[in-house]
Design a protein around this motif. Structure first.
Motif, short mmCIF file in Angstrom:
data_model
loop_
_atom_site.label_atom_id
_atom_site.label_comp_id
_atom_site.label_asym_id
_atom_site.label_seq_id
_atom_site.Cartn_x
_atom_site.Cartn_y
_atom_site.Cartn_z
N GLU A 1 1.04 -1.26 0.01
CA GLU A 1 -0.14 0.23 -0.10
C GLU A 1 0.82 1.26 0.13
OE1 GLU A 1 -3.55 2.06 2.55
OE2 GLU A 1 -2.79 0.20 3.33
N LEU A 2 1.89 1.22 0.79
CA LEU A 2 2.83 2.34 0.68
C LEU A 2 3.54 2.78 -0.84
CD1 LEU A 2 4.77 1.69 4.14
CD2 LEU A 2 2.99 3.46 4.05
N LEU A 3 3.88 1.38 -1.21
CA LEU A 3 4.65 1.65 -2.34
C LEU A 3 3.45 2.10 -3.60
CD1 LEU A 3 6.93 -1.50 -2.44
CD2 LEU A 3 7.57 0.81 -2.31
N GLN A 4 2.20 1.82 -3.40
CA GLN A 4 1.38 2.25 -4.43
C GLN A 4 0.92 3.58 -4.38
OE1 GLN A 4 -1.24 -1.68 -5.77
NE2 GLN A 4 -2.12 -0.69 -4.06
N LEU B 1 -15.53 -6.24 0.27
CA LEU B 1 -15.95 -5.30 1.38
C LEU B 1 -16.46 -5.65 2.52
CD1 LEU B 1 -15.80 -2.29 0.43
CD2 LEU B 1 -18.43 -2.24 0.26
N PRO B 2 -15.56 -5.03 3.63
CA PRO B 2 -16.15 -5.41 5.04
C PRO B 2 -17.46 -5.38 5.26
CG PRO B 2 -14.26 -4.17 5.11
CD PRO B 2 -14.68 -4.11 3.59
N ARG B 3 -17.95 -6.28 6.06
CA ARG B 3 -19.55 -6.26 6.29
C ARG B 3 -20.10 -4.69 6.61
NH1 ARG B 3 -23.60 -7.31 4.45
NH2 ARG B 3 -22.63 -9.18 3.72
N ARG B 4 -19.23 -4.27 7.63
CA ARG B 4 -19.79 -2.83 8.14
C ARG B 4 -20.12 -1.65 7.00
NH1 ARG B 4 -15.68 0.54 8.56
NH2 ARG B 4 -13.68 -0.20 8.35
N LEU B 5 -18.99 -1.86 5.82
CA LEU B 5 -19.02 -0.91 4.83
C LEU B 5 -19.96 -1.51 3.71
CD1 LEU B 5 -15.38 -0.35 4.09
CD2 LEU B 5 -16.85 1.29 5.02
N ALA B 6 -20.24 -2.76 3.63
CA ALA B 6 -21.29 -3.37 2.71
C ALA B 6 -22.77 -3.01 3.29
CB ALA B 6 -21.32 -4.74 2.58
N ASP B 7 -22.83 -2.96 4.53
CA ASP B 7 -24.03 -2.43 5.15
C ASP B 7 -24.30 -1.09 4.92
OD1 ASP B 7 -24.52 -5.13 5.85
OD2 ASP B 7 -23.98 -4.67 7.93
N ARG B 8 -23.35 -0.35 5.06
CA ARG B 8 -23.55 1.31 4.61
C ARG B 8 -23.81 1.46 3.03
NH1 ARG B 8 -19.49 5.21 7.87
NH2 ARG B 8 -21.42 6.49 7.87
N ALA C 1 -12.77 2.67 -1.60
CA ALA C 1 -13.31 1.48 -1.91
C ALA C 1 -14.84 1.92 -2.05
CB ALA C 1 -13.29 0.37 -0.94
N LEU C 2 -15.35 2.69 -1.32
CA LEU C 2 -16.67 3.16 -1.50
C LEU C 2 -16.94 4.17 -2.77
CD1 LEU C 2 -17.85 3.71 2.13
CD2 LEU C 2 -18.82 2.04 0.62
N ALA C 3 -15.92 4.87 -2.94
CA ALA C 3 -15.94 5.86 -4.10
C ALA C 3 -15.79 5.12 -5.28
CB ALA C 3 -14.64 6.82 -4.02
N VAL C 4 -15.16 3.98 -5.26
CA VAL C 4 -14.89 3.31 -6.56
C VAL C 4 -16.19 2.56 -6.97
CG1 VAL C 4 -13.76 1.08 -7.71
CG2 VAL C 4 -12.42 3.03 -6.55
N PRO D 1 -2.33 -6.00 -6.65
CA PRO D 1 -3.50 -5.88 -6.05
C PRO D 1 -3.67 -4.60 -5.42
CG PRO D 1 -2.15 -7.88 -5.46
CD PRO D 1 -1.38 -7.02 -6.22
N LEU D 2 -5.09 -3.98 -5.63
CA LEU D 2 -5.09 -2.80 -5.34
C LEU D 2 -5.51 -2.65 -3.55
CD1 LEU D 2 -7.69 -1.53 -7.97
CD2 LEU D 2 -5.42 -0.86 -7.44
N MET D 3 -4.65 -1.85 -3.09
CA MET D 3 -4.98 -1.61 -1.61
C MET D 3 -5.79 -0.37 -1.44
SD MET D 3 -3.25 -4.31 -0.35
CE MET D 3 -3.06 -3.81 1.35
N LEU D 4 -6.86 -0.38 -1.05
CA LEU D 4 -8.18 0.61 -0.90
C LEU D 4 -8.37 0.91 0.47
CD1 LEU D 4 -10.47 -0.05 -3.72
CD2 LEU D 4 -8.38 1.47 -4.03
N THR D 5 -8.34 2.48 0.64
CA THR D 5 -8.78 2.87 2.14
C THR D 5 -10.49 2.74 2.08
OG1 THR D 5 -9.20 4.99 1.52
CG2 THR D 5 -7.22 4.52 2.46
#
Length: 326
Positions: free
Chosen positions: A13-16, A107-114, A79-82, A71-75
């Motif tokens: 993630e740091l390199l990307q 996507l983590p469950r909490r983010l999927a729910d939102r 992830a939600l913006a994409v 592999p994409l490392m997204l915050t």
């Protein structure tokens, strides 16, 4: 202590993020020694991730173009913006659908729910789903907070910057989220003044959910239609009323929803059209392009402008020239 795999993914993630990272910087960020950083770099290379070693005073490591996409490392926000960009993008191509499905699976469950809450409150003013322009895309945190407030009928306090730059803070009862003309809007009620209001989401700098709930008003209009009505009847210098022989679909080819409020009259085939405009001189060419019979009820100034345009077109049509017009 984080497991080595977690640190390796953090290193990726740091390199990307771009640029060259020194070994010392990477060691500090990962909380390991420089020898361990080099071992983690070897792990990435073993996975065919194209990491390049840069020598010299400002040397270190960086990613280079390779045969495989790392592999994409997204915050969370990224992830939600994409996902929102894919879901609200115009059209529903296979590539868009498969990309959406892949991201949603991890996507983590909490983010999927939102995200599901947001999609459950979102309305579109047209069948096509145009994504928001980059300069009008709302803040993800604001968007999710407002969507949750819409879904659960919770008051929300917003900080808002109006088109003229005026800043305000108010408590708002949101009813619906709508995308229109590549912009995001929230409709609802301002309880302090007891009036229905509409706000551009990209102009909301902060949104905070308040305790308690509110009861939506009876007979609440569809949010998308409510937005179109508000945009078409927003105050401008001139209030225009027309009668056009044609259907709403025909009229909206030149006078789109959100600009004109069209009321069909099936009995005689004429429609009543109401709109507001700051510059009347822009309307006669638009009405001419409709190629439909029409009558101007008000204002009289528009009728004069239509006659003037007709006169100019008639003179041009009857003018006979040889070579360049004199």
């Amino acid at each position: 202590m984080p497991r080595p795999t977690t640190r390796v993914l953090t290193l990726l993630e740091l390199l990307q993020a771009g640029g060259t990272r020194t070994v010392t910087e990477l060691a500090d960020r990962l909380g390991v020694n420089e020898r361990t950083v080099r071992r983690y770099i070897d792990h990435l290379i073993d996975l065919d991730i194209p990491v390049e070693s840069v020598r010299g005073r400002h040397g270190g490591y960086r990613l280079t173009p390779g045969y495989r996409l790392p592999p994409l490392m997204l915050t969370d926000d990224e992830a939600l913006a994409v996902l929102l960009g894919l879901i609200t993008a115009q059209g529903t191509g296979t590539a868009s659908e498969t990309a959406t499905a892949k991201i949603r699976r991890v996507l983590p469950r909490r983010l999927a729910d939102r995200l599901d809450t947001l999609l459950g409150t979102l309305a579109f003013t047209t069948p096509a789903r145009p994504a928001a322009a980059p300069d009008t895309a709302p803040d993800t945190g604001v968007l999710l907070t407002v969507a949750d407030a819409v879904s659960h009928h919770r008051p929300v306090t917003i900080r808002y910057i109006a088109a003229d730059g005026h800043r305000s803070e108010r408590t708002f009862h949101p009813h619906g989220l709508v995308t229109h003309n590549r912009k995001w809007y929230v409709t609802g009620t301002d309880p302090a003044i007891g009036e229905e209001r509409t706000f551009r989401l990209d102009r909301i700098t902060q949104a905070t959910t308040r305790p308690g709930t509110f009861t939506p008003p009876a007979g609440l209009q569809d949010p998308a239609q409510d937005l179109l009505t508000r945009l078409a009847t927003a105050p401008h210098r001139h209030h225009v009323i027309l009668h056009i022989q044609g259907t709403a679909a025909q009229i909206h080819t030149r006078l789109p929803p959100g600009f004109a409020l069209v009321t069909d009259s099936p009995q005689d085939g004429w429609s009543r059209v109401e709109l507001h405009a700051d510059h009347l001189d822009q309307l006669p060419p638009v009405l001419a392009a409709l190629d439909l019979p029409f009558a101007v009820e008000q204002p009289a100034e528009l009728r004069d402008l239509v006659v003037a345009l007709a006169d100019r077109l008639t003179r041009s049509a009857l003018r006979k020239t040889t070579g360049r017009p004199g």
